[in-house]
Design a protein around this motif. Structure first.
Motif, mmCIF file in Angstrom:
data_model
loop_
_atom_site.group_PDB
_atom_site.id
_atom_site.type_symbol
_atom_site.label_atom_id
_atom_site.label_comp_id
_atom_site.label_asym_id
_atom_site.label_seq_id
_atom_site.Cartn_x
_atom_site.Cartn_y
_atom_site.Cartn_z
ATOM 1 N N GLU A 152 0.825 -1.204 0.000
ATOM 2 C CA GLU A 152 0.000 0.000 0.000
ATOM 3 C C GLU A 152 0.865 1.262 0.000
ATOM 4 O O GLU A 152 0.515 2.261 -0.624
ATOM 5 N N ARG A 153 1.986 1.192 0.698
ATOM 6 C CA ARG A 153 2.895 2.350 0.711
ATOM 7 C C ARG A 153 3.499 2.588 -0.673
ATOM 8 O O ARG A 153 3.654 3.735 -1.093
ATOM 9 N N LEU A 154 3.845 1.501 -1.361
ATOM 10 C CA LEU A 154 4.383 1.652 -2.716
ATOM 11 C C LEU A 154 3.336 2.239 -3.652
ATOM 12 O O LEU A 154 3.644 3.083 -4.488
ATOM 13 N N HIS A 180 3.677 5.674 -5.584
ATOM 14 C CA HIS A 180 3.518 5.669 -7.039
ATOM 15 C C HIS A 180 2.545 6.773 -7.474
ATOM 16 O O HIS A 180 2.827 7.515 -8.422
ATOM 17 N N SER A 181 1.438 6.910 -6.777
ATOM 18 C CA SER A 181 0.457 7.930 -7.159
ATOM 19 C C SER A 181 0.946 9.338 -6.811
ATOM 20 O O SER A 181 0.718 10.284 -7.568
ATOM 21 N N ILE A 226 12.019 7.577 -14.141
ATOM 22 C CA ILE A 226 12.648 6.271 -13.923
ATOM 23 C C ILE A 226 12.250 5.718 -12.555
ATOM 24 O O ILE A 226 11.918 4.533 -12.431
ATOM 25 N N ALA A 227 12.257 6.562 -11.525
ATOM 26 C CA ALA A 227 11.829 6.115 -10.194
ATOM 27 C C ALA A 227 10.377 5.642 -10.231
ATOM 28 O O ALA A 227 10.028 4.606 -9.649
ATOM 29 N N GLN A 228 9.534 6.387 -10.913
ATOM 30 C CA GLN A 228 8.130 6.015 -11.057
ATOM 31 C C GLN A 228 7.991 4.672 -11.763
ATOM 32 O O GLN A 228 7.174 3.834 -11.374
ATOM 33 N N SER A 229 8.808 4.447 -12.774
ATOM 34 C CA SER A 229 8.751 3.188 -13.529
ATOM 35 C C SER A 229 9.195 1.999 -12.677
ATOM 36 O O SER A 229 8.593 0.921 -12.755
ATOM 37 N N LEU A 281 7.469 -2.850 -9.715
ATOM 38 C CA LEU A 281 7.302 -3.611 -8.476
ATOM 39 C C LEU A 281 5.829 -3.895 -8.188
ATOM 40 O O LEU A 281 5.483 -4.946 -7.640
ATOM 41 N N LEU A 282 4.966 -2.969 -8.552
ATOM 42 C CA LEU A 282 3.535 -3.145 -8.317
ATOM 43 C C LEU A 282 2.852 -3.975 -9.398
ATOM 44 O O LEU A 282 1.757 -4.493 -9.190
#
Length: 122
Positions: A2-4, A8-9, A49-52, A57-58
């Motif tokens: 949930e934290r990821l 992400h959002s 890139i961090a978002q990707s 992972l999700l």
């Protein structure tokens, strides 16, 4: 997880703000015919890139068929900045600013579509 998902959002919102600020800066560079777009584009690329990475992972817990368009838009977003940087070599600051403004508008549209395709996907 949930934290990821929350990160992400939130990161997507941050990327949208950085795109808008970079777009304004690109127009200033074009208007003044001075300046550079390296720093804003570099920051934007790192955020994307961090978002990707977080998205990948999700992805294992998502419905891949439902998220296919989201993944395609993500790939486009990741590749757009390096392709732009390669195309801008040797250009005047005005050309760089105008080209970057156009690319950033396209990227803003892609990010807007990512908002739509990612809702409820995880």
């Amino acid at each position: 997880m949930e934290r990821l998902f929350a990160l992400h959002s939130r990161l997507q919102f941050t990327i949208t703000l950085v795109i808008v600020v970079s777009l304004i800066w690109a127009l200033i560079v074009a208007w003044r015919n001075r300046g550079s777009m390296q720093a804003p584009l570099g920051i934007l690329q790192l955020l994307i890139i961090a978002q990707s990475v977080i998205g990948l992972l999700l992805l294992w817990q998502a419905d891949l068929f439902r998220m296919a368009l989201h993944v395609i838009y993500g790939v486009v977003a990741v590749g757009l900045i390096p392709a732009t940087a390669a195309a801008l070599r040797g250009r005047t600051p005005r050309e760089v600013g105008l080209i970057c403004a156009g690319i950033l508008v396209m990227l803003l549209i892609v990010v807007g579509r990512l908002y739509e395709t990612g809702v409820g996907g995880f």
